[in-house]
Design a protein around this motif. Sequence first.
Motif, PDB file in Angstrom:
ATOM      1  N   ILE A   1       0.861  -1.289   0.038  1.00 12.60           N
ATOM      2  CA  ILE A   1       0.007   0.143  -0.121  1.00 12.60           C
ATOM      3  C   ILE A   1       1.080   1.218  -0.127  1.00 12.60           C
ATOM      4  O   ILE A   1       0.589   2.200  -0.547  1.00 12.60           O
ATOM      5  N   ASP A   2       1.929   1.171   0.660  1.00 12.51           N
ATOM      6  CA  ASP A   2       3.062   2.514   0.619  1.00 12.51           C
ATOM      7  C   ASP A   2       3.331   2.770  -0.586  1.00 12.51           C
ATOM      8  O   ASP A   2       3.392   4.105  -0.973  1.00 12.51           O
ATOM      9  N   GLU A   3       3.630   1.913  -1.418  1.00 17.58           N
ATOM     10  CA  GLU A   3       4.131   2.224  -3.150  1.00 17.58           C
ATOM     11  C   GLU A   3       2.944   2.933  -3.874  1.00 17.58           C
ATOM     12  O   GLU A   3       2.948   3.834  -4.480  1.00 17.58           O
ATOM     13  N   ASP A   4       1.724   2.295  -3.614  1.00 19.32           N
ATOM     14  CA  ASP A   4       0.581   2.962  -4.162  1.00 19.32           C
ATOM     15  C   ASP A   4       0.365   4.209  -3.813  1.00 19.32           C
ATOM     16  O   ASP A   4      -0.022   5.404  -4.408  1.00 19.32           O
ATOM     17  N   VAL A   5       0.454   4.544  -2.498  1.00 19.70           N
ATOM     18  CA  VAL A   5       0.299   5.770  -1.826  1.00 19.70           C
ATOM     19  C   VAL A   5       1.282   6.975  -2.364  1.00 19.70           C
ATOM     20  O   VAL A   5       1.032   8.007  -2.967  1.00 19.70           O
ATOM     21  N   ASN A   6       2.538   6.552  -2.368  1.00 23.41           N
ATOM     22  CA  ASN A   6       3.504   7.220  -3.023  1.00 23.41           C
ATOM     23  C   ASN A   6       3.179   7.722  -4.515  1.00 23.41           C
ATOM     24  O   ASN A   6       3.582   8.538  -4.800  1.00 23.41           O
ATOM     25  N   ARG A   7       2.859   6.669  -5.240  1.00 23.67           N
ATOM     26  CA  ARG A   7       2.656   7.076  -6.754  1.00 23.67           C
ATOM     27  C   ARG A   7       1.317   8.024  -6.707  1.00 23.67           C
ATOM     28  O   ARG A   7       1.593   8.869  -7.488  1.00 23.67           O
ATOM     29  N   LEU A   8       0.244   7.897  -5.890  1.00 25.81           N
ATOM     30  CA  LEU A   8      -0.594   8.657  -6.015  1.00 25.81           C
ATOM     31  C   LEU A   8      -0.417  10.072  -5.446  1.00 25.81           C
ATOM     32  O   LEU A   8      -0.750  11.079  -6.057  1.00 25.81           O
ATOM     33  N   CYS A   9       0.586  10.279  -4.738  1.00 26.04           N
ATOM     34  CA  CYS A   9       1.070  11.565  -4.250  1.00 26.04           C
ATOM     35  C   CYS A   9       1.855  12.034  -5.257  1.00 26.04           C
ATOM     36  O   CYS A   9       2.083  13.362  -5.469  1.00 26.04           O
ATOM     37  N   ASN A  10       2.332  11.343  -6.240  1.00 25.83           N
ATOM     38  CA  ASN A  10       3.321  11.921  -7.237  1.00 25.83           C
ATOM     39  C   ASN A  10       4.400  12.842  -6.768  1.00 25.83           C
ATOM     40  O   ASN A  10       4.669  13.762  -7.362  1.00 25.83           O
ATOM     41  N   ARG A  11       5.097  12.191  -5.775  1.00 23.16           N
ATOM     42  CA  ARG A  11       6.348  12.848  -5.166  1.00 23.16           C
ATOM     43  C   ARG A  11       7.451  11.992  -5.031  1.00 23.16           C
ATOM     44  O   ARG A  11       7.211  10.819  -4.780  1.00 23.16           O
ATOM     45  N   LYS A  12       8.551  12.512  -4.759  1.00 20.25           N
ATOM     46  CA  LYS A  12       9.646  11.725  -4.505  1.00 20.25           C
ATOM     47  C   LYS A  12       9.877  11.334  -3.079  1.00 20.25           C
ATOM     48  O   LYS A  12      10.392  10.333  -2.603  1.00 20.25           O
ATOM     49  N   CYS A  13       9.137  12.123  -2.349  1.00 22.01           N
ATOM     50  CA  CYS A  13       9.027  12.126  -0.867  1.00 22.01           C
ATOM     51  C   CYS A  13       8.272  10.880  -0.373  1.00 22.01           C
ATOM     52  O   CYS A  13       7.318  10.376  -1.083  1.00 22.01           O
ATOM     53  N   LYS A  14       8.317  10.198   0.726  1.00 20.25           N
ATOM     54  CA  LYS A  14       7.441   9.173   1.390  1.00 20.25           C
ATOM     55  C   LYS A  14       6.104  10.002   1.865  1.00 20.25           C
ATOM     56  O   LYS A  14       6.311  10.939   2.507  1.00 20.25           O
ATOM     57  N   CYS A  15       4.860   9.356   1.219  1.00 20.82           N
ATOM     58  CA  CYS A  15       3.806   9.821   2.120  1.00 20.82           C
ATOM     59  C   CYS A  15       3.222   8.913   2.914  1.00 20.82           C
ATOM     60  O   CYS A  15       3.241   7.721   2.666  1.00 20.82           O
ATOM     61  N   VAL A  16       2.749   9.310   3.888  1.00 17.31           N
ATOM     62  CA  VAL A  16       2.168   8.496   4.881  1.00 17.31           C
ATOM     63  C   VAL A  16       0.863   8.831   5.038  1.00 17.31           C
ATOM     64  O   VAL A  16       0.400   9.659   5.485  1.00 17.31           O
ATOM     65  N   PRO A  17      -0.214   7.641   4.757  1.00 16.24           N
ATOM     66  CA  PRO A  17      -1.436   7.860   4.903  1.00 16.24           C
ATOM     67  C   PRO A  17      -1.917   7.599   6.486  1.00 16.24           C
ATOM     68  O   PRO A  17      -2.187   6.684   6.660  1.00 16.24           O
ATOM     69  N   CYS A  18      -2.067   8.901   7.074  1.00 13.95           N
ATOM     70  CA  CYS A  18      -2.786   8.809   8.495  1.00 13.95           C
ATOM     71  C   CYS A  18      -3.328  10.165   8.711  1.00 13.95           C
ATOM     72  O   CYS A  18      -3.521  11.028   8.245  1.00 13.95           O
ATOM     73  N   ARG A  19      -4.080  10.092   9.976  1.00 14.34           N
ATOM     74  CA  ARG A  19      -5.016  11.050  10.550  1.00 14.34           C
ATOM     75  C   ARG A  19      -4.132  11.478  11.646  1.00 14.34           C
ATOM     76  O   ARG A  19      -3.827  10.760  12.836  1.00 14.34           O
ATOM     77  N   ILE A  20      -3.691  12.805  11.576  1.00 12.38           N
ATOM     78  CA  ILE A  20      -3.002  13.376  12.753  1.00 12.38           C
ATOM     79  C   ILE A  20      -3.942  13.594  13.917  1.00 12.38           C
ATOM     80  O   ILE A  20      -4.872  14.694  13.620  1.00 12.38           O
ATOM     81  N   GLY A  21      -3.864  13.345  15.102  1.00 10.97           N
ATOM     82  CA  GLY A  21      -4.809  13.906  16.200  1.00 10.97           C
ATOM     83  C   GLY A  21      -4.106  13.753  17.524  1.00 10.97           C
ATOM     84  O   GLY A  21      -2.858  13.913  17.718  1.00 10.97           O
ATOM     85  N   ASP A  22      -4.887  13.370  18.410  1.00 15.82           N
ATOM     86  CA  ASP A  22      -4.664  13.297  20.060  1.00 15.82           C
ATOM     87  C   ASP A  22      -3.900  11.979  20.258  1.00 15.82           C
ATOM     88  O   ASP A  22      -3.667  12.028  21.620  1.00 15.82           O
ATOM     89  N   GLY A  23      -3.871  11.101  19.792  1.00 15.81           N
ATOM     90  CA  GLY A  23      -3.523   9.719  19.905  1.00 15.81           C
ATOM     91  C   GLY A  23      -4.514   8.791  20.065  1.00 15.81           C
ATOM     92  O   GLY A  23      -4.239   7.435  19.998  1.00 15.81           O
ATOM     93  N   ASN A  24      -5.813   9.373  20.608  1.00 15.97           N
ATOM     94  CA  ASN A  24      -6.944   8.393  20.521  1.00 15.97           C
ATOM     95  C   ASN A  24      -7.697   8.523  19.224  1.00 15.97           C
ATOM     96  O   ASN A  24      -8.090   7.374  18.774  1.00 15.97           O
ATOM     97  N   ASN A  25      -7.905   9.575  18.797  1.00 14.60           N
ATOM     98  CA  ASN A  25      -8.430   9.932  17.439  1.00 14.60           C
ATOM     99  C   ASN A  25      -7.587  10.528  16.438  1.00 14.60           C
ATOM    100  O   ASN A  25      -7.359  11.466  16.255  1.00 14.60           O
TER     101      ASN A  25
END
Length: 144
Positions: A1-25
């Motif tokens: 899935i990481d390779e697919d996300v990086n391709r979708l982002c169309n970037r040379k950097c690593k894209c991390v699919p996640c939601r930033i929150g408070d640790g619970n949400n």
Amino acid sequence: IDEDVNRLCNRKCKCVPCRIGDGNNGSLLGQVLDENEVPKHIDYLSIDLEGSDLIAVKSFIDSGRRFKVLTIEHNLYSMNPGVSELKRDIFLLLATNNYVRVGDNIGHMASKGNFYNGWPFEDWYIDPTEVSYTKAMKILRGEV
């Protein structure tokens, strides 16, 4: 899935699919940065998290990282409940950690020499040990 996300982002950097929150949400920003071996010194950090901004900044600082320049959206123009308090709390957290706010209420239509044009929606901070305060202020005044 990481390779697919990086391709979708169309970037040379690593894209991390996640939601930033408070640790619970959503994940804590510092945790995500640690897990992905992000360097401790960041040149530019931009935060726009629609409510989790303070938690993200605190998590970033708690991770032992420092930034040279930060832009953080607050949407003060929206007059939503709690926005003024969030803006104040972020300022206090960053000031306590030796950062300096160089742009207060930058407008959404900002341009060189007129950074306050439009609705006030973000603040700009620097680490004065890394970025010249004098030069930053000259840029904001349109002198450079």
